[in-house]
Design a protein around this motif. Structure first.
Motif, PDB file in Angstrom:
ATOM      1  N   SER A  62       1.011  -1.275  -0.418  1.00  0.00           N
ATOM      2  CA  SER A  62      -0.426   0.216   0.146  1.00  0.00           C
ATOM      3  C   SER A  62       1.299   1.548   0.208  1.00  0.00           C
ATOM      4  N   GLN A  63       0.146   2.349  -0.672  1.00  0.00           N
ATOM      5  CA  GLN A  63       0.772   3.323  -0.618  1.00  0.00           C
ATOM      6  C   GLN A  63       1.200   4.106   0.938  1.00  0.00           C
ATOM      7  N   ASP A  64       1.859   5.161   1.029  1.00  0.00           N
ATOM      8  CA  ASP A  64       1.895   6.056   2.331  1.00  0.00           C
ATOM      9  C   ASP A  64       0.751   6.552   2.237  1.00  0.00           C
ATOM     10  N   TRP A  65      -0.082   7.755   1.083  1.00  0.00           N
ATOM     11  CA  TRP A  65      -1.123   8.166   1.298  1.00  0.00           C
ATOM     12  C   TRP A  65      -2.259   7.185   1.989  1.00  0.00           C
ATOM     13  N   GLN A  66      -2.966   6.006   1.009  1.00  0.00           N
ATOM     14  CA  GLN A  66      -3.203   4.466   2.066  1.00  0.00           C
ATOM     15  C   GLN A  66      -3.231   4.058   3.297  1.00  0.00           C
ATOM     16  N   ILE A  67      -1.799   4.239   3.606  1.00  0.00           N
ATOM     17  CA  ILE A  67      -2.035   3.407   4.881  1.00  0.00           C
ATOM     18  C   ILE A  67      -2.253   4.857   5.808  1.00  0.00           C
ATOM     19  N   ARG A  68      -2.030   6.136   5.834  1.00  0.00           N
ATOM     20  CA  ARG A  68      -2.463   7.575   6.459  1.00  0.00           C
ATOM     21  C   ARG A  68      -3.551   7.381   6.502  1.00  0.00           C
ATOM     22  N   GLN A  69      -4.429   7.224   5.969  1.00  0.00           N
ATOM     23  CA  GLN A  69      -6.054   6.897   5.504  1.00  0.00           C
ATOM     24  C   GLN A  69      -6.564   5.664   6.280  1.00  0.00           C
ATOM     25  N   ALA A  70      -5.638   4.732   6.420  1.00  0.00           N
ATOM     26  CA  ALA A  70      -6.400   4.139   7.016  1.00  0.00           C
ATOM     27  C   ALA A  70      -6.073   4.127   8.654  1.00  0.00           C
ATOM     28  N   GLU A  71      -4.740   4.686   8.910  1.00  0.00           N
ATOM     29  CA  GLU A  71      -5.024   5.060  10.067  1.00  0.00           C
ATOM     30  C   GLU A  71      -5.645   5.960  10.404  1.00  0.00           C
ATOM     31  N   HIS A  72      -5.909   7.104   9.914  1.00  0.00           N
ATOM     32  CA  HIS A  72      -6.912   7.730  10.576  1.00  0.00           C
ATOM     33  C   HIS A  72      -8.679   7.056  10.496  1.00  0.00           C
TER      34      HIS A  72
END
Length: 96
Positions: A62-72
């Protein structure tokens, strides 16, 4: 499973109504929460379990933005939607 989907639909509406995310991002947030909730439960604080989930997403490509989105999305779900106050505490029972 039907109960989970009902809760996730309510969560999607909550996200948009509270203006945490826009309508196009809400389904992605729901998908991340669904992925997390359908994984086998592990021991440890919810925060640690979310961190492990995000590490797994990274390992899976997964891309960084997807990981940040998941955590958020997971923070919004547990802290704001379910109003859980035990984010940093290990549960007595690992099942959510």
């Amino acid at each position: 499973m039907r109960e989970l989907e009902s809760s996730l639909q309510q969560f999607a509406g909550f996200l948009v109504k509270a203006r945490f995310v826009n309508e196009t991002a809400a389904p992605h947030c729901v998908r991340h929460v669904r992925q997390f909730l359908t994984r086998p439960a592990t021991e440890g604080a919810l925060e640690d379990r979310v961190r492990k989930f995000c590490e797994d997403l990274e390992r899976e490509g997964s891309q960084d933005w997807q990981i940040r989105q998941a955590e958020h999305a997971l923070r919004l779900y547990f802290i704001h939607f379910l109003r859980r106050t035990d984010w940093n505490q290990a549960p007595a029972n690992p099942a959510i």
